[in-house]
Design an enzyme around this catalytic site. Structure first.
Site, mmCIF file in Angstrom:
data_model
loop_
_atom_site.group_PDB
_atom_site.id
_atom_site.type_symbol
_atom_site.label_atom_id
_atom_site.label_comp_id
_atom_site.label_asym_id
_atom_site.label_seq_id
_atom_site.Cartn_x
_atom_site.Cartn_y
_atom_site.Cartn_z
ATOM 1 N N ASP A 1 0.885 -1.131 -0.083
ATOM 2 C CA ASP A 1 -0.152 -0.042 -0.091
ATOM 3 C C ASP A 1 0.858 1.149 0.035
ATOM 4 O O ASP A 1 2.057 1.265 0.413
ATOM 5 C CB ASP A 1 -0.864 0.193 1.293
ATOM 6 N N GLU A 2 0.130 2.366 -0.713
ATOM 7 C CA GLU A 2 0.834 3.613 -0.237
ATOM 8 C C GLU A 2 2.095 3.817 -0.449
ATOM 9 O O GLU A 2 2.940 4.687 -0.035
ATOM 10 C CB GLU A 2 0.606 4.258 1.071
HETATM 11 C C1 TNX Z 1 -3.817 3.838 5.524
HETATM 12 S S1 TNX Z 1 -4.836 1.046 5.114
HETATM 13 C C2 TNX Z 1 -2.848 2.985 5.792
HETATM 14 C C3 TNX Z 1 -2.200 2.900 6.980
HETATM 15 C C4 TNX Z 1 -2.620 3.897 8.184
HETATM 16 C C5 TNX Z 1 -4.115 4.169 8.111
HETATM 17 C C6 TNX Z 1 -4.752 4.883 9.253
HETATM 18 C C7 TNX Z 1 -3.392 1.160 4.657
HETATM 19 C C8 TNX Z 1 -3.433 -0.235 3.696
HETATM 20 N N1 TNX Z 1 -2.499 1.886 4.818
HETATM 21 O O1 TNX Z 1 -0.621 2.772 6.917
HETATM 22 O O2 TNX Z 1 -2.111 3.428 9.258
HETATM 23 O O3 TNX Z 1 -4.676 4.196 6.685
HETATM 24 O O4 TNX Z 1 -6.116 4.653 9.175
#
Ligand code: TNX
Length: 522
Positions: free
Chosen positions: A330-331
């Site tokens: 993710d991200e």
């Molecule tokens: C998104 S969900 C993220 C996390 C954060 C979260 C906080 C996801 C795959 N990545 O790194 O902790 O939001 O709500």
């Protein structure tokens, strides 16, 4: 015979003849709601003479689950319940556990519970079903069964039959032990609460920018340095491999599979700070104790990165009996897509070479998904659909409904609200099979509720954010959609408040729920 002994005999004679109290099992508050319940309007009494009888052929398979139940009952009843083989006839006044393949509707986790005035019979195809049935019996017993000290009886169960099995095979929660670290004791406590609501998967988010939480023997600095802090600059921590095995064992005893996650190529600052060679510029980063996301990446062009991933996944796979390893994905905002895609493709091969199946957050659907790779939908339905188009199964964790770190309302002091507020009703009122166009029941493995811990620092706070929403998610994963109605659920949940309180759970008392102040009489 002396006069007093005649009186004693008469007294017990009267007791033995006392007719069973009428009780209505349909008035009980069971969460998740069972598939079907039929009442026979009488009661069974558990006494100091009650044993757990197991059909002879099933004794070895069910002994430890029977013992788990006996230990649990002992705390509040004080009874030394024996776990023994039934040798054909379970006898009156007992629990009777047996395995039978006869009823195919029960599947791997279903059970049938038949309570008469004389016997509590629990049958299932697999021991997991017996375990889930035990949770139902717990919820049918008086609230004080959950006390930690010996209580007065009577211990009555309403009679009737419950036929029950889950809608989805994957019913999970996730704990982020990176942003803040949680002890093994905290994780075990969470496992116990999950088991009570028939959840069967605990996903542990073991690495992130702020901390590396699992010992990797071939890369020791990951924990020595990378595990040494957390959000806010606290001392962090990590699980040794022995401790991790203990979590896996404890969870397995409760029919919960542990899924470990190593998040990559983003969310990797703790690793990048521990080993300079994982960075494209060859320089180790500083440890990070903030809460921003999306700034770190492994160097996808370097061969050492894949050696690292292979070593880490290899050690983790050897410690993990469950079928899955979660690779995050993710991200990864600073990993260009042209680098991200081949990286995810190659990491899938690495995981598969260690005999495990891949799970990744929905972004991994940009890559070419290998057979059995599972996509975890958290943000973009479009990504999840991409996964489905490639034949992948989906785990649903929509942040708008399933994120346990989201604040309940504007007065909640813990948690975040980047998707808005998620009250207890909103967390409950949704259907996995109709949540997103293009993702239907047959594409869905199940649901999972992640608890991210940027703002969560201890077990009380974990409980406050998870409960009661997690109980509702458990019902969504287990009970058929046609049986789920908020107006009915909120009353059952209101009654569960007493149970949660008795277990010492620090839960959120939503104003939307009619919390019971005393136990209803079924
Ligand atoms: C998104 S969900 C993220 C996390 C954060 C979260 C906080 C996801 C795959 N990545 O790194 O902790 O939001 O709500």
């Amino acid at each position: 015979m002396s006069k007093p002994s005649i009186f004693i005999l008469m007294f017990f004679g009267v007791l033995a003849c006392t007719p069973p109290k009428p009780m209505d099992i349909l008035k009980e508050s069971i969460i998740p709601k069972p598939v079907s319940v039929t009442a026979t309007n009488s009661s069974f009494e558990m006494t100091g003479k009650t044993d757990i009888c197991i059909q002879q052929n099933d004794f070895e398979k069910l002994r430890s689950t029977g013992q788990y139940f006996a230990d649990l009952l002992k705390k509040s009843t004080g009874f030394d319940i024996r776990v023994k083989t039934s040798e054909g006839n379970p006898g009156s006044g007992n629990f009777y556990f047996c395995l039978s393949e006869e009823d195919v509707t029960l599947g791997d986790e279903g059970y049938e519970l038949t309570i008469t005035e004389k016997l509590v019979k629990l049958s299932a195809s697999k021991s997991a079903g017996i375990f889930h049935g035990i949770q139902t019996i717990r919820q049918l017993l008086p609230v004080r069964i959950e006390q930690a000290t010996v209580q007065e009886g009577p211990w009555l169960l309403a009679t009737g039959t419950i036929h029950d099995f889950p809608e989805y095979s994957y019913r999970g929660s996730m704990l982020d032990v990176c942003r803040h670290f949680f002890s093994i004791g905290d994780v075990k406590r969470y496992i116990d609460l999950m088991a009570y609501y028939k959840l069967n998967v605990l996903h542990l988010h073991l690495s992130d920018d702020q901390g590396w939480r699992i010992e990797i023997k071939s890369w020791p600095n990951l924990t020595v340095h990378g595990g040494s802090t957390e959000v806010g600059g606290g001392k962090g921590g990590f699980y040794t491999q022995e401790e991790y095995k203990e979590i896996v064992r404890y969870a397995a005893e409760r029919y919960i599979t542990i899924i470990p996650e190593i998040d990559m190529p983003g969310h990797t600052n703790a690793a990048l700070a521990s080993y300079a060679e994982l960075n494209c510029n060859g320089k180790a980063t500083e440890l990070y104790t903030g809460t921003k996301v999306g700034f770190s990446t492994l160097c996808t062009g370097k061969e050492i990165t894949y050696q690292f991933v292979d070593d880490v996944i290899g050690e983790l796979a050897a410690l993990t009996p469950g079928p899955y390893i979660h690779i995050g994905g993710d991200e990864s905002h600073v990993t260009p897509l042209k680098d991200y895609i081949p990286f995810i493709n190659r990491v899938q091969d690495i995981v598969r070479s260690h005999g495990k199946q891949v799970i990744g957050w929905d972004e991994i659907a940009h890559a070419s998904l290998k057979e059995n790779t599972v996509v975890q939908f958290w943000a973009k339905a479009e990504n999840a659909r991409k996964g489905v188009e490639q034949g992948a199964k989906v785990i649903l964790s929509p942040a708008t409904k399933a994120y346990l770190d989201m604040q309940y309302d504007s007065t909640t002091t813990l948690g975040l609200h980047w998707v808005g507020y998620v009250e207890v009703d909103s967390a409950y009122i949704w259907n996995p099979a109709t949540l997103a166009p293009g993702i239907s029941k047959e594409n869905i493995l199940g649901i999972e509720s992640p608890l991210w811990s940027e703002t969560i620092t201890n077990i009380d706070e974990i409980e406050y954010m998870a409960f009661p929403r997690l109980a509702g998610h458990a019902e969504i994963g287990w009970s058929p959609g046609t049986l789920r109605k908020w107006d009915d659920y909120k009353v059952r949940l209101g009654n569960h408040g007493l149970r949660l309180e008795t277990m010492g759970v620090d839960f959120y008392r939503s104003k939307l729920v009619p919390w019971a102040t005393k136990e209803p009489k079924p």
